[in-house]
Design an enzyme around this catalytic site. Sequence first.
Site: not given
Ligand SMILES: [Zn+2]
Lengths: 347, 347
Positions: A163, A199, A201, A288
């Site tokens: 991120h 991931d 996200h 995740d």
């Molecule tokens: Zn994540």
Amino acid sequence: MLTFYNELHAQHRGRHEFFRGALVPCFEKPERADSVLAELGRRGLGRIVTPQGVPLMSLERIHTPRYLHFLRTAWSEWIALDPANAGRDALPSVWPVRSLRHDIEPDNFTARMGLYSMDSGTPLTAGTWTAAKTGADCAVNAAHALRLGERGAFVLSRPPGHHAGKDFFGGYCFLNNAALAAQHMLDDGARKVAILDIDYHHGNGTQSIFYDRSDVLFISIHADPRSDYPFYLGHADERGEGAGHGFNMNLPLAQGSSAHAWFAALETACIRLGSFGADALVVSLGVDTFAGDPLSHFALQSADYLKIGARLAYLNLPTAFIFEGGYAVKELGVNVVNVLEGFETAL
Amino acid sequence: MLTFYNELHAQHRGRHEFFRGALVPCFEKPERADSVLAELGRRGLGRIVTPQGVPLMSLERIHTPRYLHFLRTAWSEWIALDPANAGRDALPSVWPVRSLRHDIEPDNFTARMGLYSMDSGTPLTAGTWTAAKTGADCAVNAAHALRLGERGAFVLSRPPGHHAGKDFFGGYCFLNNAALAAQHMLDDGARKVAILDIDYHHGNGTQSIFYDRSDVLFISIHADPRSDYPFYLGHADERGEGAGHGFNMNLPLAQGSSAHAWFAALETACIRLGSFGADALVVSLGVDTFAGDPLSHFALQSADYLKIGARLAYLNLPTAFIFEGGYAVKELGVNVVNVLEGFETAL
Ligand SMILES: [Zn+2]
Ligand SMILES: [Zn+2]
């Protein structure tokens, strides 16, 4: 498979993240990496090594000097504001949205912290720089190992990285390890590098860093940003810009998507990876996507991670796996190491 | 002087603002307006009236429909997330900085809250919309009164407005009352309106709303944004863009500047106001320039506010005073009403 382990990761230990108007305990904690290290030990998947330190200049290939300077000095500035801050994590509270400037760096610490961030869920602590820098060392070392002929390398580090943008932190990330690994291989002579982010996200930081470049293909399979962090990037219509047009691929999936849907997206990603012709692959390995993850809404089971590793092995590329998210601490080790074992044993 | 009083201002009563990694009590509280109302009563400076409600369309002249919809529905959405939220202010915790998109409105509430904000020091509460909307009513009513021939009008309302942009809240502000007043006069036939912002903090919202327009001159005297909120706007080199070039003037002053330096800046502002040829003036009246203000670092004394009012009277323009900041609650009433009395009695 060589594992580059960040022995100093536990120096980054956030107390709280700010969420929905309250300070709540951190999901991103040292036990996450411990779980993976323990499982690696149990399975004996190859050597675990400590990285060599890399010069700051390697980090400046991805991050701005101004941002790196902020990260290095932030904790001492934070303490200087008030000695009582030693017992409190630093979190931002003001930021430059639309119409506000980011070309002038304010003198005020709070203002600089906000300038270089995208959320208040990413505590900066006494050991954050040490942990993040050593993680970046691991990523660059792993990239170097691939260039020297290793088929696979694993970066076991936290905080995660995908991120983090070129000049901001967020989503528990400070330095973009995946981007640093890809850039190092290019700087060392690779012509093209692909990054696959699996991931839960979207890897907004990695996407934005390479968005206008054709030497790095970025592909991400993730939860729809309309419902999930990072919210403001990761839509299917983001295909790259300028020379980078066509070299960014987002495969967002709705919350609750089945494992079947997830593997269909992986197949789409692998087809694009095959046509790109990369010299090497970097995998942003978050788990995740696990059905039992406390933050997420996908449905993968532990056995699915073996299949992921095996599928990636068939791409036949030197591959660096970078540990990103995953918050079901108990199953984290098994899930991550399943990917690595699937990769090692497939061919 | 007519005062338009927002009787519902106390419905906006924040519990906490998030600052330096902790939740701290709010500086912007109902007692601020009470202090001014009490002093107005003591001095008998003219009628105090309740505003007529204005249509949402009046607000859409300045703010985006998407943002207004968010503000109107935010509290009920916040409660819907978790009934326990009724006892907790809503504050943002993630935001779209550089490289992140703001063209797609996420479904997620936290993400929308961050999309429409610039800090986590501005709690959104059960009564925020009612208070802010009634304040906007006051601003539009005051503007209308000037158009009908009043020489001066005062908007006594909170929350304040000058930090609010066309689609974001921050700095304790949700709806930009000064911008709404100026726009109403233009819509009612005024050719040109000037806005003078004398709050300690730069009026970033107001500046950004009119930055590309020549029918509104914006001038602000404020603390240097390198050291003070809003940090990311208010530099002297911001002169407007496109048709608005030359119609924005920032007069930043260093922390600790003397009253003498402040009045020199006011004189510069008045000279520019004179050459602009406005049909009316809107004053963003913050009194956090007061030496005793707990948030600020200027040096004005209570008697100085009489001088300010008198100097503005000599501009000879119909003038709407809009209450903005000022946090020394005890002296707030005297300081604000001194400006109004100075204005009333100068000529
Ligand atoms: Zn994540
Ligand atoms: Zn102020």
